[in-house]
Design a protein around this motif. Sequence first.
Motif, PDB file in Angstrom:
ATOM      1  N   THR B  45      29.603 -17.985  21.229  1.00  0.00           N
ATOM      2  CA  THR B  45      28.144 -17.947  21.169  1.00  0.00           C
ATOM      3  C   THR B  45      27.609 -19.122  20.339  1.00  0.00           C
ATOM      4  N   VAL B  46      26.359 -19.445  20.546  1.00  0.00           N
ATOM      5  CA  VAL B  46      25.758 -20.614  19.888  1.00  0.00           C
ATOM      6  C   VAL B  46      25.471 -20.296  18.422  1.00  0.00           C
ATOM      7  N   THR B  55      21.601 -26.120  13.675  1.00  0.00           N
ATOM      8  CA  THR B  55      21.431 -26.317  15.112  1.00  0.00           C
ATOM      9  C   THR B  55      20.146 -25.644  15.581  1.00  0.00           C
ATOM     10  N   SER B  57      19.345 -25.952  19.133  1.00  0.00           N
ATOM     11  CA  SER B  57      19.812 -25.489  20.448  1.00  0.00           C
ATOM     12  C   SER B  57      20.971 -26.392  20.872  1.00  0.00           C
ATOM     13  N   LEU B  58      21.589 -26.057  21.991  1.00  0.00           N
ATOM     14  CA  LEU B  58      22.706 -26.846  22.507  1.00  0.00           C
ATOM     15  C   LEU B  58      22.469 -27.170  23.980  1.00  0.00           C
ATOM     16  N   TYR B  60      25.065 -28.201  27.375  1.00  0.00           N
ATOM     17  CA  TYR B  60      26.434 -28.424  27.848  1.00  0.00           C
ATOM     18  C   TYR B  60      26.407 -29.157  29.186  1.00  0.00           C
ATOM     19  N   ALA B 102      27.957 -19.046  25.357  1.00  0.00           N
ATOM     20  CA  ALA B 102      28.330 -20.311  25.994  1.00  0.00           C
ATOM     21  C   ALA B 102      29.530 -20.115  26.907  1.00  0.00           C
ATOM     22  N   LYS B 134      29.570 -30.615  24.724  1.00  0.00           N
ATOM     23  CA  LYS B 134      28.448 -29.966  24.031  1.00  0.00           C
ATOM     24  C   LYS B 134      27.595 -31.027  23.361  1.00  0.00           C
ATOM     25  N   GLU B 136      24.716 -31.278  20.492  1.00  0.00           N
ATOM     26  CA  GLU B 136      23.940 -30.595  19.459  1.00  0.00           C
ATOM     27  C   GLU B 136      22.495 -31.105  19.487  1.00  0.00           C
TER      28      GLU B 136
END
Lengths: 85, 153
Positions: B45-46, B55, B57-58, B60, B102, B134, B136
Amino acid sequence: MASTANITVRFFAQLKDLAGTGETQLLCQQAMRVAEVKEQIAVEYPWLRPYLKSVFIARNGSYCSGETEVNAGDEIAFIPPVSGG
Amino acid sequence: MEHRSYQSPENDLTIELTESDIDHEALTASVRDSACGAVVLFLGTVREFTQGRQTDSLAYEAYHEMAIRELQRLVAEARKSWPLKRVGIVHRLGHLELGETAIAIAVSSPHRAEAFAGTQFLMDEIKKTVPIWKQEHWSDGTTEWVHPGFPKQ
């Protein structure tokens, strides 16, 4: 449209950002090896050179070595260190 | 043409790359098997903080075709060591908020030790070889691709 005498080179993530493109074409030479593709990219995109030491190469979707021979129509992917999961 | 999912002909392996929320309950249900006494579900998980940085958000990105093939190879590799009956792997792509899933890996096996070990092996290997990346999006507004071993910018 890609010529069949070409190989397609793909970039991902930071490499894609640095190269300014996700994909480029190279003319395939006779008995060309993956290491030569890497060198040709380093000449064409000199600012990528410091990163290429840590890049793995895949030929048509499978990891390969610098000695692997490339053929016209191949897709050569430059795989920067992965970070999935 | 991008191939974003794979289902084995024997129906004992499903792989999916998706930009939608991961339904881990459906995934878990899909690996249940009456021959098995164990089902393990792992969720990645984020996380909000990484080495003191926050962070927001992410994102991918994947080399889809190869990621699917590499995941198939890893599952075949795991099956040489542990009797994994059914395996389901879903990796999220695109933009993810804090706390979202994720990756989900669900594994069934006759006994729990094999199910735990196989799941751990898969997760560890995915982080080493599967072409997924990923990015960041830090709380200070900057973005950064995560490439362990790359020169720092």
